[in-house]
Scaffold this active site. Structure first.
Site, PDB file in Angstrom:
ATOM      1  N   ASP A   1       0.824  -1.209   0.000  1.00 44.99           N
ATOM      2  CA  ASP A   1       0.000   0.000   0.000  1.00 44.99           C
ATOM      3  C   ASP A   1       0.859   1.260   0.000  1.00 44.99           C
ATOM      4  O   ASP A   1       2.078   1.207   0.163  1.00 44.99           O
ATOM      5  CB  ASP A   1      -0.891   0.032   1.248  1.00 44.99           C
ATOM      6  CG  ASP A   1      -1.930  -1.068   1.259  1.00 44.99           C
ATOM      7  OD1 ASP A   1      -2.325  -1.514   0.169  1.00 44.99           O
ATOM      8  OD2 ASP A   1      -2.344  -1.480   2.358  1.00 44.99           O
TER       9      ASP A   1
ATOM     10  N   TYR B   1       6.104 -10.046   7.196  1.00 50.58           N
ATOM     11  CA  TYR B   1       6.112  -8.596   7.357  1.00 50.58           C
ATOM     12  C   TYR B   1       6.710  -8.241   8.712  1.00 50.58           C
ATOM     13  O   TYR B   1       6.586  -8.995   9.677  1.00 50.58           O
ATOM     14  CB  TYR B   1       4.695  -8.028   7.286  1.00 50.58           C
ATOM     15  CG  TYR B   1       4.118  -7.933   5.896  1.00 50.58           C
ATOM     16  CD1 TYR B   1       4.184  -6.738   5.174  1.00 50.58           C
ATOM     17  CD2 TYR B   1       3.506  -9.031   5.300  1.00 50.58           C
ATOM     18  CE1 TYR B   1       3.645  -6.645   3.897  1.00 50.58           C
ATOM     19  CE2 TYR B   1       2.970  -8.953   4.023  1.00 50.58           C
ATOM     20  CZ  TYR B   1       3.035  -7.752   3.329  1.00 50.58           C
ATOM     21  OH  TYR B   1       2.504  -7.664   2.061  1.00 50.58           O
TER      22      TYR B   1
END
EC number: 5.4.99.12
Length: 276
Positions: A57, A115
């Site tokens: 994003d 992540y």
């Protein structure tokens, strides 16, 4: 032939990974750089279209992103690295390149994604961490209940319906995902979250971090996470936390493809966080 690339980028100047009209994205910049390197004539024959392992994003960074593209141009591996990098801005870098079989897909061949979320917490922001880490204001004498946060993570391990942590814009066909590991590392005034799974929903990591911080501050109990998960309702979870501290750290593929490991040690994150 099919070429795989490993890249790192600072996501703060970009409107995410995916190509968008009138927006500066990582995919736009990368495809322009590859096209410039292979030349206009080669692009007419076969335009450059990249496929990525994870569509990050706006503001999200990558330490171990993997992409592939098809081309008729042949170059030595390091020639791809040096050549494409010469056309990229300083916020994006190619670490490695290699030819791969037609069976390899950067997105669909991956079976694990990891992540890392980096958070700075304290009475004042650090300008050195601007855009590189999330921030939460805490009084000087206050810190998170790490044990409560780690305990709350136990219910998330395994295969679950993660609808409560899914954004309304998520395009995934299913909310069912599998989380293999959640580790919370405290190095006051820094807090790190390592989350590994088969795949993630849009905003899923940031929504999880938001919930962990509610628990860590004592605003919710450790049992609350299980209640949020079971509800399958985004409205009862914490607000989506900021993108700044989120890093796509590692993509894992079957050994048959021999995809190189990411250059995690080139990042500013401490060895305790990236060295596992």
């Amino acid at each position: 032939m099919r070429i795989a690339l490993g890249l790192q980028y600072d996501g703060s100047p970009y409107s995410g990974w995916q190509t968008q009209v009138n927006h500066n994205t990582v995919q736009n910049e990368l495809e322009k750089a590859i096209s410039a390197f292979v030349g206009e004539q080669a692009c007419v024959v076969k335009p450059i279209n990249t496929i990525t392992a994870g569509r990050t994003d706006t503001g999200v960074h990558a330490l171990g992103q993997v992409v592939h593209f098809d081309t008729n141009v042949e170059r030595e591996d390091f020639s791809w690295v040096r050549g494409v990098n010469s056309f990229l801005s300083s916020s994006i870098v190619i670490n490695w390149a290699k030819p791969v079989s037609e069976e390899f897909c950067a997105r669909f061949s991956a079976y694990e994604r990891e992540y890392i979320y980096a958070l700075h917490a304290g009475p004042c922001r650090s300008p050195m961490a601007h855009s590189r880490a999330g921030y939460l204001m805490l009084p000087p004498s206050q810190w998170f209940d790490i044990e409560a946060m780690q305990k709350s993570a136990e219910c998330l391990i395994g295969e679950h319906d993660f609808s409560s942590f899914r954004s309304s814009e998520c395009q995934s066909k299913t909310p069912i995902k599998t989380i293999y590991l959640i580790e919370i590392i405290s190095k006051q005034p820094w807090l790190y979250f390592r989350i590994r799974g088969n795949a993630f929903l849009h905003h899923m990591i940031r929504n999880l971090v938001g919930c962990f911080l509610q628990i860590g501050q004592g605003k919710q109990t450790s049992q609350w996470m299980a209640e949020v998960l079971a509800a399958k309702n985004r409205q009862i979870a914490a607000p989506t936390f900021m993108a700044d501290g989120l890093y796509l750290a590692k993509i894992t593929y079957p050994q048959e493809f021999a995809i190189p490991q990411p250059w995690l040690k080139s990042s500013w994150l401490p060895a305790q966080v990236i060295g596992k």
